[in-house]
Motif scaffolding. Structure first.
Motif, PDB file in Angstrom:
ATOM      1  N   MET A   1      95.253 -41.484  45.430  1.00 21.97           N
ATOM      2  CA  MET A   1      94.598 -40.221  45.071  1.00 21.97           C
ATOM      3  C   MET A   1      94.494 -39.329  46.296  1.00 21.97           C
ATOM      4  SD  MET A   1      90.732 -39.571  43.577  1.00 21.97           S
ATOM      5  CE  MET A   1      89.923 -39.528  45.169  1.00 21.97           C
ATOM      6  N   PRO A   2      95.021 -38.123  46.225  1.00 20.26           N
ATOM      7  CA  PRO A   2      94.837 -37.194  47.353  1.00 20.26           C
ATOM      8  C   PRO A   2      93.452 -36.547  47.280  1.00 20.26           C
ATOM      9  CG  PRO A   2      96.131 -36.139  45.647  1.00 20.26           C
ATOM     10  CD  PRO A   2      95.783 -37.512  45.153  1.00 20.26           C
ATOM     11  N   TYR A   3      93.212 -35.591  48.185  1.00 23.05           N
ATOM     12  CA  TYR A   3      91.947 -34.858  48.138  1.00 23.05           C
ATOM     13  C   TYR A   3      91.767 -34.172  46.775  1.00 23.05           C
ATOM     14  CZ  TYR A   3      91.261 -35.328  53.181  1.00 23.05           C
ATOM     15  OH  TYR A   3      91.046 -35.814  54.442  1.00 23.05           O
ATOM     16  N   LEU A   4      90.523 -34.046  46.367  1.00 19.40           N
ATOM     17  CA  LEU A   4      90.198 -33.370  45.111  1.00 19.40           C
ATOM     18  C   LEU A   4      90.292 -31.860  45.284  1.00 19.40           C
ATOM     19  CD1 LEU A   4      86.918 -35.352  44.241  1.00 19.40           C
ATOM     20  CD2 LEU A   4      89.223 -35.788  43.357  1.00 19.40           C
ATOM     21  N   ASN A   5      90.841 -31.182  44.270  1.00 14.30           N
ATOM     22  CA  ASN A   5      90.742 -29.727  44.285  1.00 14.30           C
ATOM     23  C   ASN A   5      89.388 -29.316  43.676  1.00 14.30           C
ATOM     24  OD1 ASN A   5      90.976 -29.542  41.453  1.00 14.30           O
ATOM     25  ND2 ASN A   5      93.211 -29.403  41.563  1.00 14.30           N
ATOM     26  N   VAL A   6      89.167 -27.995  43.638  1.00 14.65           N
ATOM     27  CA  VAL A   6      87.859 -27.492  43.203  1.00 14.65           C
ATOM     28  C   VAL A   6      87.536 -27.937  41.777  1.00 14.65           C
ATOM     29  CG1 VAL A   6      86.604 -25.364  42.650  1.00 14.65           C
ATOM     30  CG2 VAL A   6      87.871 -25.548  44.794  1.00 14.65           C
TER      31      VAL A   6
ATOM     32  N   GLU B   1      86.557 -28.523  55.746  1.00 16.36           N
ATOM     33  CA  GLU B   1      86.083 -29.890  55.972  1.00 16.36           C
ATOM     34  C   GLU B   1      86.174 -30.642  54.640  1.00 16.36           C
ATOM     35  OE1 GLU B   1      82.250 -29.154  57.757  1.00 16.36           O
ATOM     36  OE2 GLU B   1      83.136 -27.798  59.230  1.00 16.36           O
ATOM     37  N   TRP B   2      87.420 -30.890  54.225  1.00 15.59           N
ATOM     38  CA  TRP B   2      87.682 -31.276  52.843  1.00 15.59           C
ATOM     39  C   TRP B   2      86.928 -32.506  52.367  1.00 15.59           C
ATOM     40  CZ3 TRP B   2      93.764 -30.677  52.532  1.00 15.59           C
ATOM     41  CH2 TRP B   2      94.076 -29.304  52.624  1.00 15.59           C
ATOM     42  N   GLY B   3      86.868 -33.544  53.205  1.00 15.34           N
ATOM     43  CA  GLY B   3      86.387 -34.844  52.728  1.00 15.34           C
ATOM     44  C   GLY B   3      84.909 -34.900  52.374  1.00 15.34           C
TER      45      GLY B   3
ATOM     46  N   ARG C   1      86.895 -23.556  49.547  1.00 21.24           N
ATOM     47  CA  ARG C   1      87.717 -24.761  49.415  1.00 21.24           C
ATOM     48  C   ARG C   1      89.051 -24.430  48.739  1.00 21.24           C
ATOM     49  NH1 ARG C   1      86.764 -30.305  49.674  1.00 21.24           N
ATOM     50  NH2 ARG C   1      87.950 -31.684  48.320  1.00 21.24           N
ATOM     51  N   ARG C   2      88.996 -23.634  47.676  1.00 23.29           N
ATOM     52  CA  ARG C   2      90.232 -23.269  47.002  1.00 23.29           C
ATOM     53  C   ARG C   2      91.172 -22.555  47.972  1.00 23.29           C
ATOM     54  NH1 ARG C   2      93.410 -19.582  45.281  1.00 23.29           N
ATOM     55  NH2 ARG C   2      92.063 -18.122  46.378  1.00 23.29           N
ATOM     56  N   TYR C   3      90.624 -21.613  48.745  1.00 20.62           N
ATOM     57  CA  TYR C   3      91.453 -20.857  49.687  1.00 20.62           C
ATOM     58  C   TYR C   3      92.028 -21.774  50.771  1.00 20.62           C
ATOM     59  CZ  TYR C   3      92.946 -16.842  52.446  1.00 20.62           C
ATOM     60  OH  TYR C   3      93.698 -15.916  53.138  1.00 20.62           O
ATOM     61  N   SER C   4      91.190 -22.686  51.263  1.00 24.41           N
ATOM     62  CA  SER C   4      91.646 -23.619  52.299  1.00 24.41           C
ATOM     63  C   SER C   4      92.732 -24.554  51.774  1.00 24.41           C
ATOM     64  CB  SER C   4      90.453 -24.434  52.805  1.00 24.41           C
ATOM     65  OG  SER C   4      90.875 -25.488  53.638  1.00 24.41           O
TER      66      SER C   4
ATOM     67  N   TRP D   1      90.647 -22.436  56.945  1.00 25.69           N
ATOM     68  CA  TRP D   1      89.599 -21.495  56.564  1.00 25.69           C
ATOM     69  C   TRP D   1      88.240 -22.196  56.528  1.00 25.69           C
ATOM     70  CZ3 TRP D   1      89.990 -16.403  56.407  1.00 25.69           C
ATOM     71  CH2 TRP D   1      88.915 -15.670  55.873  1.00 25.69           C
ATOM     72  N   ARG D   2      87.220 -21.518  57.079  1.00 28.11           N
ATOM     73  CA  ARG D   2      85.883 -22.132  57.211  1.00 28.11           C
ATOM     74  C   ARG D   2      84.835 -21.467  56.309  1.00 28.11           C
ATOM     75  NH1 ARG D   2      82.538 -24.463  61.651  1.00 28.11           N
ATOM     76  NH2 ARG D   2      80.636 -23.275  61.918  1.00 28.11           N
ATOM     77  N   ARG D   3      85.002 -20.165  56.068  1.00 22.61           N
ATOM     78  CA  ARG D   3      83.910 -19.369  55.484  1.00 22.61           C
ATOM     79  C   ARG D   3      83.998 -19.311  53.954  1.00 22.61           C
ATOM     80  NH1 ARG D   3      85.783 -14.345  58.905  1.00 22.61           N
ATOM     81  NH2 ARG D   3      87.669 -15.579  58.859  1.00 22.61           N
ATOM     82  N   ASN D   4      83.104 -18.504  53.341  1.00 24.91           N
ATOM     83  CA  ASN D   4      83.285 -18.208  51.923  1.00 24.91           C
ATOM     84  C   ASN D   4      84.318 -17.079  51.790  1.00 24.91           C
ATOM     85  OD1 ASN D   4      81.921 -15.804  52.445  1.00 24.91           O
ATOM     86  ND2 ASN D   4      80.186 -16.235  51.087  1.00 24.91           N
TER      87      ASN D   4
END
Ligand SMILES: [Zn+2]
Length: 357
Positions: free
Chosen positions: A1-6, A64-66, A120-123, A130-133
Motif C-alpha cells: 500500500m502506498p501513501y493514502l491520498n486525500v 509531511e505525508w506519513g 496534501r492534495r497539492y503536495s 508544498w507545506r502550506r494550505n
C-alpha cells in the motif's frame, strides 16, 4: 500500500466510524478554501460520559505525508484491538488487552488525521514539497505566494516583530512569498484549518493532552517554543509587554518563558515515555526535547494549546501540548514509512497510558 491520498484518508476515517460503535464521526465546521469538509474520530467506550480527552492531530503541513497514516492506523489499531479483546504488538513494544481497554474506557481519544486536505492534495499531485494550505487571498496573483503555514497561524505571540528580539532566529515570516513557506497569515486564526482545531478543543472542553504530528527530526517536543523554559520568575511570560523585544535568544534568564514546575516535569515524563515505547519497536532513538531547542517559534499549535488555560485563567482547562517530529525525511519510501507508523503508534499508545497514570 502506498501513501493514502486525500479521499483515502477521509474514507479511512468514515469507515472506522461506520464499523465500530466505539468510534464517533465528528464533522469539523469549517470547509477548506477548496471546499473540503474535514472529519475526526472520537474513540471511547462511553461516549456520553464526561471523561478527560486526548486530542491528536496531523497533516497540517502538506508535505509531511506519513502523519495521516500514523493517525488513521493508530485509530484502527485501538478500535480493532478493543473490539477483538486483544492487546497490541509493535515489534518489541506491546500492550495488553487490559491496557487497550483502559485507554478506551478512561479517555476520549480524539483523532483528526488530516487538518490540511487541500495542501496534501497539492503536495501529492503537483509540488511534493508544498507545506502550506492553498488559500490565495494574500498572494496578489503570485502562485508562489499562495497559502499560509498553518502551524504559524495560531494565536500565540503572533506579532513576532514586537515580541521577539530583533536577532532571534524565530522561524516565521509575514511575507506570503517567503521561500521557507513559513508565512503566518494576515492575522491569528485567519485560516479555517486552525479554526477547526480550536473548535475541536472547545467542543472537548475536558481535553488535557494534545499532540500535533509532524516531520521530521526524530523528536518529541514539549512547550515552550518561543524561549527557554524557567519555573522561578512568573513575571517573565508571553503576556508581559515589559519583555517585548527580548524573547527568542538563548540568553539564560534575561528572558525565559515561565512554566509551572509540575507542568514542565509532567511534560518531560510524557515525552520520555513516548520515546521509550517508540524505541522498543525497533531501536530508533527519538529525543524528548523542549520545542525551543529546535528553533524559536510563534503561532504554533502546541504553545497556543498550552497557553489557553493561562489566557482563560481556568486551571481546569490546562492542556499539556506536544509536537511529534517523526523520521528523517518528509516522504520516506513506503516500506520505511510503514515501520515509522508502527513505532510512532506505539509511542502514542504509551502516551495515552502515561497520561492516565
Ligand atoms: Zn510540520
Amino acid at each position: 500500500m502506498p501513501y493514502l491520498n486525500v479521499t483515502e484518508v477521509e474514507s479511512g476515517v468514515t469507515s472506522l466510524a461506520a464499523a465500530f460503535p466505539t468510534a464517533d464521526l465528528i464533522e469539523l465546521p469549517e470547509p477548506t478554501f477548496e471546499g473540503r469538509t474535514c472529519h475526526a474520530l472520537r474513540i471511547s467506550t462511553h461516549p456520553t460520559e464526561p471523561k478527560p480527552a486526548v486530542v491528536l492531530i496531523g497533516g497540517a503541513h502538506a508535505r509531511e505525508w506519513g502523519s495521516c497514516e500514523i493517525l488513521v492506523n493508530f485509530a484502527a489499531d485501538l478500535l480493532h484491538a478493543h473490539a477483538g479483546g486483544t492487546g497490541l504488538a509493535y515489534g518489541g513494544t506491546s500492550f495488553t488487552s487490559a491496557q487497550v481497554r483502559t485507554v478506551l474506557e478512561e479517555l476520549d481519544v480524539v483523532v483528526f488525521p488530516l487538518v490540511n486536505p487541500d495542501g496534501r492534495r497539492y503536495s501529492q499531485t503537483v509540488e511534493a514539497l508544498w507545506r502550506r494550505n492553498r488559500n490565495p487571498a494574500q498572494s496578489g496573483g503570485n502562485p508562489a505566494a499562495v497559502g499560509v503555514d498553518l502551524n504559524r497561524n495560531y494565536d500565540h505571540l503572533f506579532d513576532y516583530r514586537t515580541a521577539f528580539h530583533p536577532s532571534a532566529p524565530v522561524r516565521v515570516s509575514d511575507d506570503p512569498a517567503n521561500p521557507d513557506q513559513v508565512y503566518q497569515g494576515p492575522e491569528p486564526f485567519s485560516e479555517p484549518e486552525p479554526r477547526n482545531v480550536r473548535w475541536l478543543l472547545d467542543r472537548f472542553a475536558r481535553t488535557r493532552w494534545f499532540v500535533d504530528v509532524h516531520s521530521y527530526s526524530q523528536k518529541m517536543l514539549y512547550v515552550w517554543g518561543d524561549d527557554q523554559n524557567q519555573s522561578v520568575d512568573p513575571a517573565k511570560n508571553f503576556r508581559n509587554p515589559l519583555f517585548d523585544g527580548k524573547r527568542g535568544l538563548k540568553d539564560g534568564l534575561v528572558y525565559a518563558e515561565f512554566i509551572e514546575e509540575g507542568d514542565a516535569d509532567d511534560s518531560a515524563v510524557l515525552a520520555e515515555r513516548f520515546c521509550e515505547a517508540l524505541k522498543g519497536v525497533r531501536g530508533k532513538e527519538y529525543t524528548p526535547e523542549q520545542a525551543f531547542d529546535l528553533y524559536p517559534t510563534c503561532g504554533t499549535s502546541d504553545d497556543y494549546v498550552y497557553a489557553r488555560h493561562i489566557l482563560s485563567d481556568r486551571e481546569e482547562e490546562k492542556i499539556l501540548a506536544f509536537t511529534v517530529e517523526w523520521g528523517t525525511d518528509f516522504q520516506p519510501l513506503w516500506p520505511e514509512m510503514k515501520k515509522i507508523v508502527l513505532e510512532v503508534d506505539a509511542g502514542l499508545v504509551q502516551f495515552c497510558l502515561t497520561a492516565l497514570a
